[in-house]
Scaffold this motif. Sequence first.
Motif, PDB file in Angstrom:
ATOM      1  N   ASP A 297       1.089  -1.059   0.340  1.00  0.00           N
ATOM      2  CA  ASP A 297      -0.293   0.118   0.188  1.00  0.00           C
ATOM      3  C   ASP A 297       1.044   1.374  -0.388  1.00  0.00           C
ATOM      4  N   PHE A 298       1.593   1.037   0.427  1.00  0.00           N
ATOM      5  CA  PHE A 298       2.513   2.682   0.529  1.00  0.00           C
ATOM      6  C   PHE A 298       3.175   2.743  -0.406  1.00  0.00           C
ATOM      7  N   LEU A 299       3.800   1.740  -1.386  1.00  0.00           N
ATOM      8  CA  LEU A 299       4.644   1.231  -2.491  1.00  0.00           C
ATOM      9  C   LEU A 299       3.513   2.398  -3.314  1.00  0.00           C
ATOM     10  N   ASN A 300       2.138   1.574  -3.171  1.00  0.00           N
ATOM     11  CA  ASN A 300       1.540   1.781  -4.962  1.00  0.00           C
ATOM     12  C   ASN A 300       0.695   3.578  -3.830  1.00  0.00           C
ATOM     13  N   ALA A 301       0.692   4.292  -3.177  1.00  0.00           N
ATOM     14  CA  ALA A 301      -0.208   5.246  -2.779  1.00  0.00           C
ATOM     15  C   ALA A 301       1.956   6.530  -3.454  1.00  0.00           C
ATOM     16  N   ILE A 302       2.845   6.150  -3.525  1.00  0.00           N
ATOM     17  CA  ILE A 302       3.841   6.762  -3.195  1.00  0.00           C
ATOM     18  C   ILE A 302       4.055   6.535  -5.415  1.00  0.00           C
ATOM     19  N   MET A 303       3.850   5.406  -5.954  1.00  0.00           N
ATOM     20  CA  MET A 303       3.716   5.743  -7.273  1.00  0.00           C
ATOM     21  C   MET A 303       2.486   5.902  -7.947  1.00  0.00           C
ATOM     22  N   ALA A 304       1.140   6.382  -7.033  1.00  0.00           N
ATOM     23  CA  ALA A 304       0.443   6.717  -7.532  1.00  0.00           C
ATOM     24  C   ALA A 304       0.900   8.243  -7.467  1.00  0.00           C
ATOM     25  N   SER A 305       0.948   9.230  -6.927  1.00  0.00           N
ATOM     26  CA  SER A 305       0.940  10.470  -6.518  1.00  0.00           C
ATOM     27  C   SER A 305       2.228  10.653  -6.939  1.00  0.00           C
ATOM     28  N   GLN A 306       3.159   9.712  -7.677  1.00  0.00           N
ATOM     29  CA  GLN A 306       4.374  10.853  -8.949  1.00  0.00           C
ATOM     30  C   GLN A 306       3.606  10.344 -10.504  1.00  0.00           C
ATOM     31  N   SER A 307       2.844   9.246 -10.150  1.00  0.00           N
ATOM     32  CA  SER A 307       2.142   9.255 -11.685  1.00  0.00           C
ATOM     33  C   SER A 307       0.721  10.023 -12.173  1.00  0.00           C
ATOM     34  N   LYS A 308       0.419  10.492 -10.486  1.00  0.00           N
ATOM     35  CA  LYS A 308      -1.044  11.440 -10.775  1.00  0.00           C
ATOM     36  C   LYS A 308      -2.110  10.505 -10.982  1.00  0.00           C
ATOM     37  N   GLU A 309      -1.895   9.421 -11.067  1.00  0.00           N
ATOM     38  CA  GLU A 309      -2.883   8.359 -10.856  1.00  0.00           C
ATOM     39  C   GLU A 309      -3.753   8.396  -9.576  1.00  0.00           C
ATOM     40  N   THR A 310      -5.244   7.141  -9.571  1.00  0.00           N
ATOM     41  CA  THR A 310      -5.112   7.052  -8.401  1.00  0.00           C
ATOM     42  C   THR A 310      -5.184   5.920  -8.038  1.00  0.00           C
ATOM     43  N   PRO A 311      -4.526   5.719  -6.336  1.00  0.00           N
ATOM     44  CA  PRO A 311      -4.522   3.892  -6.591  1.00  0.00           C
ATOM     45  C   PRO A 311      -4.972   2.923  -5.959  1.00  0.00           C
ATOM     46  N   VAL A 312      -5.067   2.186  -6.254  1.00  0.00           N
ATOM     47  CA  VAL A 312      -6.073   1.210  -6.148  1.00  0.00           C
ATOM     48  C   VAL A 312      -5.272   0.030  -5.090  1.00  0.00           C
ATOM     49  N   PHE A 313      -6.579  -0.349  -3.653  1.00  0.00           N
ATOM     50  CA  PHE A 313      -5.777  -1.258  -3.291  1.00  0.00           C
ATOM     51  C   PHE A 313      -6.273  -2.119  -2.203  1.00  0.00           C
ATOM     52  N   ALA A 314      -5.634  -3.278  -2.266  1.00  0.00           N
ATOM     53  CA  ALA A 314      -6.435  -4.877  -2.499  1.00  0.00           C
ATOM     54  C   ALA A 314      -6.888  -5.055  -1.530  1.00  0.00           C
ATOM     55  N   LYS A 315      -7.356  -5.955  -1.370  1.00  0.00           N
ATOM     56  CA  LYS A 315      -8.524  -6.140   0.221  1.00  0.00           C
ATOM     57  C   LYS A 315      -7.972  -6.372   1.476  1.00  0.00           C
ATOM     58  N   LEU A 316      -8.077  -6.020   2.894  1.00  0.00           N
ATOM     59  CA  LEU A 316      -8.003  -6.580   3.541  1.00  0.00           C
ATOM     60  C   LEU A 316      -8.547  -6.884   5.261  1.00  0.00           C
TER      61      LEU A 316
END
Length: 316
Positions: A297-316
Amino acid sequence: MNKVAFGAIFSTLKTMTRPGGAPIARNLCAAANSSTDASEKYNFKTLKLTTPSPFVTHVEFNRPDRMNAFNRQLWTEIKDCFEQLHNDPDCRVVVLSGGASKHFTAGIDLFDMMKLGQELGAIEEVGRRGRLLEGTIKLYQDCISSLELCYKPVIVAIHAGCIGAGLNLITAADIRYCTRDAFFSLKEVDIGLAADVGALQRFPRVVGNQSWVRELSFTARKFASDEAFNHGLVSRLFDNREELLKGAMKLAEEIASKSPIAVQGTKKNLVYSADHTVQEGLDHIRGINMLNLQSEDFLNAIMASQSKETPVFAKL
């Protein structure tokens, strides 16, 4: 965090792999698993559950004929409901409302209390009557605490009356919204009781005003939405029930879009820190984040921030 440090962390995380060499990051373009509607999973009599939007569970009181008064079944179903939602990967945030009832809740169901009186009357010995009452009070306390212990944020949407047990209940929630016509009362002293399911412990902590809480607790005085708002019991006021639910759902959808690891870790630490020192709270969150900083989730959020995309998170 400065750009150099941020870039170093980002570069390191990009190279992280799971055992076997598979990249830890998920494809941000992949759709998250859709959540199953709560109405298909849960079957309570005094509660109605639906999924109005992905990962948002709407819990409605469902005793409109009794103005959502708390009988034993409602107490136990609230506890069962929030314990199950705690572990439900299809739920990331809960909105609790009064459903179709005239009031959010009228408080304790006095007819149900009469049944308890009959049970006590059938027991002659005072110690054994006390043991029955202890178990009943503990059950009701655990019901209220289930909102606080549930890792999913709980937003309560209050309309009209929120009396007695209802006020105890909302102090265990994370966020409180209400309509302008809402009113509240900690009613227990008017029926010969001291509140015993959480308000005396949580209400002062929520509003930070011992004098005001004690005034209300000693008198059972009814107070209106503007007074509740001014003292911090509720954080937003709405003109009517439709706008209230719309506002609560909008907030719930925003929270549900965030990393469930981040949101649940935040709630865990907020709840823990309320009853511990600052240093103990810091120690607690350090233990949480030594794991969570390694999550995808941490990596996805950072990557989304860099690419200006909306992050997608798996179920928990």
